[in-house]
Design a protein around this motif. Structure first.
Motif, PDB file in Angstrom:
ATOM      1  N   LEU A  71       0.825  -1.197   0.000  1.00 55.10           N
ATOM      2  CA  LEU A  71       0.000   0.000   0.000  1.00 55.10           C
ATOM      3  C   LEU A  71       0.867   1.258   0.000  1.00 55.10           C
ATOM      4  CD1 LEU A  71      -1.456   1.137   3.381  1.00 55.10           C
ATOM      5  CD2 LEU A  71       0.157  -0.715   3.288  1.00 55.10           C
ATOM      6  N   TYR A  72       0.180   2.363  -0.296  1.00 52.88           N
ATOM      7  CA  TYR A  72       0.807   3.682  -0.299  1.00 52.88           C
ATOM      8  C   TYR A  72      -0.009   4.532   0.671  1.00 52.88           C
ATOM      9  CZ  TYR A  72       0.906   8.548  -2.127  1.00 52.88           C
ATOM     10  OH  TYR A  72       0.965   9.917  -2.267  1.00 52.88           O
ATOM     11  N   THR A  90      -2.024  11.423  -7.150  1.00 56.69           N
ATOM     12  CA  THR A  90      -2.612  11.322  -8.488  1.00 56.69           C
ATOM     13  C   THR A  90      -1.666  10.547  -9.416  1.00 56.69           C
ATOM     14  OG1 THR A  90      -3.707  13.421  -8.104  1.00 56.69           O
ATOM     15  CG2 THR A  90      -3.592  12.694 -10.392  1.00 56.69           C
ATOM     16  N   LYS A  91      -0.379  10.849  -9.301  1.00 54.55           N
ATOM     17  CA  LYS A  91       0.594  10.148 -10.161  1.00 54.55           C
ATOM     18  C   LYS A  91       0.708   8.671  -9.773  1.00 54.55           C
ATOM     19  CE  LYS A  91       3.300  14.260 -11.088  1.00 54.55           C
ATOM     20  NZ  LYS A  91       4.534  14.978 -10.790  1.00 54.55           N
ATOM     21  N   VAL A  92       0.687   8.420  -8.465  1.00 52.90           N
ATOM     22  CA  VAL A  92       0.781   7.023  -8.002  1.00 52.90           C
ATOM     23  C   VAL A  92      -0.438   6.249  -8.521  1.00 52.90           C
ATOM     24  CG1 VAL A  92       0.715   5.532  -5.953  1.00 52.90           C
ATOM     25  CG2 VAL A  92       2.205   7.539  -5.979  1.00 52.90           C
ATOM     26  N   LYS A  93      -1.593   6.878  -8.433  1.00 52.65           N
ATOM     27  CA  LYS A  93      -2.832   6.206  -8.877  1.00 52.65           C
ATOM     28  C   LYS A  93      -2.757   5.866 -10.364  1.00 52.65           C
ATOM     29  CE  LYS A  93      -6.938   5.030  -7.425  1.00 52.65           C
ATOM     30  NZ  LYS A  93      -6.948   4.199  -6.209  1.00 52.65           N
ATOM     31  N   LEU A  99      -3.356  -0.299  -6.490  1.00 46.02           N
ATOM     32  CA  LEU A  99      -2.662  -0.236  -5.193  1.00 46.02           C
ATOM     33  C   LEU A  99      -3.545   0.464  -4.146  1.00 46.02           C
ATOM     34  CD1 LEU A  99       0.187  -0.639  -3.803  1.00 46.02           C
ATOM     35  CD2 LEU A  99       0.616   1.758  -4.378  1.00 46.02           C
ATOM     36  N   PRO A 100      -3.768  -0.150  -2.980  1.00 45.50           N
ATOM     37  CA  PRO A 100      -4.548   0.535  -1.941  1.00 45.50           C
ATOM     38  C   PRO A 100      -3.859   1.832  -1.504  1.00 45.50           C
ATOM     39  CG  PRO A 100      -4.287  -1.795  -1.418  1.00 45.50           C
ATOM     40  CD  PRO A 100      -3.391  -1.514  -2.585  1.00 45.50           C
ATOM     41  N   MET A 101      -4.645   2.887  -1.357  1.00 42.93           N
ATOM     42  CA  MET A 101      -4.084   4.184  -0.976  1.00 42.93           C
ATOM     43  C   MET A 101      -4.829   4.738   0.236  1.00 42.93           C
ATOM     44  SD  MET A 101      -3.262   5.633  -4.795  1.00 42.93           S
ATOM     45  CE  MET A 101      -3.065   7.283  -4.324  1.00 42.93           C
ATOM     46  N   LEU A 120      -9.169   9.012  -4.872  1.00 48.47           N
ATOM     47  CA  LEU A 120      -7.812   8.446  -4.818  1.00 48.47           C
ATOM     48  C   LEU A 120      -7.657   7.430  -3.689  1.00 48.47           C
ATOM     49  CD1 LEU A 120      -5.746  11.761  -5.241  1.00 48.47           C
ATOM     50  CD2 LEU A 120      -5.822   9.865  -6.870  1.00 48.47           C
ATOM     51  N   TYR A 121      -8.389   7.661  -2.590  1.00 48.69           N
ATOM     52  CA  TYR A 121      -8.067   6.914  -1.370  1.00 48.69           C
ATOM     53  C   TYR A 121      -9.126   5.880  -0.995  1.00 48.69           C
ATOM     54  CZ  TYR A 121      -4.861  10.812  -1.188  1.00 48.69           C
ATOM     55  OH  TYR A 121      -3.907  11.729  -1.521  1.00 48.69           O
TER      56      TYR A 121
END
Ligand code: B12
Length: 544
Positions: A71-72, A90-93, A99-101, A120-121
């Protein structure tokens, strides 16, 4: 690749577009806190502190680190952290859509709707984070739902759904911070640069080290929450006025270990209210002395705490290395103070600063004007108390900032009902954080009050010798005006100084002088502009 990798992104504190880096002593404490339970169980934790990199670089590292991660997670306080956290997430997504955020921290705790609304989350961790985050990680690993985890905000059918409230836990349940997760060298290197006094949010160098000399400091966290009910602060709502503190001995052991390992010069306590218990403060100061622990330190201490301490405790604080007491003086009238809720009255703020001054400790004192419904005479009285404090306690650095509404506070609701229009998009919330540069709620301070405030700032800055790097005729005149409360013809004199200063600078070029002493916790505008048209020095330092 490790399935137990957790990526934690600490957003940029300040917009690099507007100036130099953020002070290198600000360690990613939030991230260390939420790692503390997990690191013991063998999770691989990667903290990316954006303050160490240029913006793009921080984001790139976060995206890259998320490869193969479990996760992030990220954090944020109202201000630029909110914008940068959003940009990075936003970039990670985009790169890792599955990936869970997770997000936590002060801003997300009071506005989970905004964070969850970004899409996002997967969850917002509300308030104290260690145990909620631990359980979230376990749930992600085992594929179970978050609904039974206390202390979360989740998005359900386009609305915020809050799980059961999680009680605040004490330090007996919390491990020490896993300091080994950070490499201290880049922080040290950033601070030992010759121009580090210019870094935003840099605290002044302890006088014993030498004015503006680079020093190596760290931030430290020894208590969570605050018992005060302040109506401009979101802590009462987020932490239910609970205050949980690490015992002095444990703190001393930990700091002694760190001192041995890192050999810092300064510790900057990021506790909301360091001095709630005289006993703990005394034990800490005595322990510093008996263990011969040598570092300078600064902390948020309340006026009424200082006034309630025994003289020998105040003496011990100074002897143990306290060099700046950060005091939220808030207002200069009893009426306004009772609306805020702090148990301070009359000239308590001045008396507290004098107690510090007597012991060679600088008080960094912040006042606020323009609270919802505050009348102009109350604001003028606050500016006057600030002036009197400066005269009575020459080592102190008292300042007056315009009020800024903070979501999740009693005064926020008042401000909104009185016409304050909050930002809508998450990015706008970030930009209002550049509170040194703009008034958040313009039009609430009448022109004659604004002028008095600017004149005070002008003369006080001058009196410190910050405009020209020396004390001469103008500086002595400024001090005399402040002492005598004489603002007759002051605007003209300020303008005349501005012209004189510009000419003098042309004839004899000189290095710009750091003004961090005016407001050690925050960056302020340039010297000499206080009485000019520029409103650069506007800010709202509203710490409880
Ligand atoms: C120290 C401090 C500062 C420092 C350092 C801030 C920093 N970015 O590190 C300085 C002086 C620079 C500062 C500046 C400001 N601050 Co300030 N600050 C504080 C203070 C006193 C302590 C915060 C802190 O660092 N604690 C130490 C860390 C370890 O704890 P923590 O963040 O609380 O973390 C815990 C939980 O929040 C949670 N958590 C945090 N992040 C995450 C992330 C995840 C994923 C999870 C699961 C959990 C989690 O878990 C942690 C452990 O339990 C608080 C007051 C308070 N009552 O605590 C105000 C406070 C946070 N600040 C506040 C404000 C408003 C500001 C300013 C905007 C100034 C202003 N008054 O206008 C600026 C802007 C900051 C910025 N954008 O960088 C507000 C927050 C408002 C909001 N809703 O976001 C507070 C609450 C004070 C108030 N007046 O209400 N601040």
């Amino acid at each position: 690749m490790s399935r137990k990798k957790i990526v934690l992104y600490q957003p940029q504190q300040v917009d690099r577009g507007i100036g130099p880096r953020c002070s290198g002593d600000m360690l990613p404490l939030e991230m260390l806190c939420i790692s503390s339970l997990l690191v013991r169980e063998g999770y691989e934790i990667q903290i990316i502190d954006a303050n160490l990199y240029d913006e793009e670089e921080g984001h790139r590292r976060a995206v890259e680190a998320c490869e193969g991660a479990l996760l992030y997670a990220t954090s944020g306080i109202l201000g630029y952290m909110v914008t940068d956290g959003f940009n990075c997430s936003t970039k990670v997504k985009a790169e890792h859509p599955k990936l869970p955020m997770i997000i936590g921290g002060w801003f997300a705790s009071v506005r989970p709707d905004l964070q969850l609304g970004t899409g996002l989350y997967d969850a917002v961790v509300l308030a104290q984070g260690e145990f909620s985050f631990y359980e979230v990680v376990k749930a992600i690993e085992s594929g179970t739902k978050f609904d039974d985890i206390a202390g979360l905000a989740l998005w359900r059918d386009g609305q915020v759904f809050k799980t059961e409230k999680r009680p605040v836990v004490g330090w007996e349940k919390l491990p020490n911070l896993p300091w080994h997760l950070i490499d201290i060298e880049p922080y040290r290197e950033m601070q030992l640069r010759s121009d580090s006094h210019r870094q935003i949010l840099r605290m002044p160098t302890p006088p014993a080290i030498g004015s503006r000399k680079p020093y190596f400091g760290i931030t430290y966290f020894s208590s969570y929450g605050c018992p005060e009910p302040c109506t401009f602060c979101c802590s009462p709502i987020v932490t239910d006025r609970r205050w949980k503190a690490m015992p002095a001995d444990r703190m001393l052991d930990d700091l002694a270990d760190l001192k041995e390992r890192w050999n810092f010069d300064v510790v900057r306590f990021h506790d909301a209210n360091f001095g709630v218990m005289q006993k703990r403060v005394k034990e800490f100061a005595d322990g510093m002395l008996s263990r011969n622990l040598k570092f300078h330190w600064n902390a948020f201490l309340e006026t009424h705490s200082i006034l309630s301490y025994k003289p020998e405790v105040l003496d011990a604080l100074a002897a143990s290395g306290l060099y700046i007491a950060e005091i939220g003086a808030e207002a200069g009238t009893d009426q306004m103070m009772s609306k805020i809720g702090k148990p301070i009255s009359g000239d308590d703020n001045i008396n507290a600063a004098v107690e510090m001054d007597k012991r060679g400790v600088c008080s960094s004192v912040t006042y606020i004007i323009g609270y919802p419904g505050e009348q102009p005479d109350s604001m003028i009285a606050t500016i006057d108390q600030c002036r009197r404090l400066h005269v009575a306690a020459p080592l102190a650095r008292p300042t007056v900032w315009p009020y800024r509404p903070i979501p999740g506070t009693v005064m926020w609701d008042q401000a909104v009902s009185m016409g304050y229009r909050p930002p809508q998009a998450i990015k706008e919330w970030g930009s209002i954080g550049e509170y040194h540069l703009e008034e958040t709620w313009p039009g609430k301070i009448p022109p004659h009050v604004a002028e008095r405030r600017k004149l005070y700032q002008h003369f006080v800055t001058l009196s410190y010798g910050l405009a020209r790097g020396k004390i001469g005729w103008w500086e002595k005149r400024a001090e005399k005006r402040l002492r005598e409360n004489n603002f007759k013809g002051a605007l003209w004199e300020a303008r005349a100084f501005d012209v004189f200063n510009r000419v003098e600078k042309k004839l004899r070029p000189r290095e710009e002088v750091s003004r961090s002493w005016v407001d050690p916790g925050h960056k302020t505008g340039t010297a000499g502009n206080a009485a000019s048209k520029s409103s650069k020095a506007m800010t709202g330092a509203t710490h409880g």
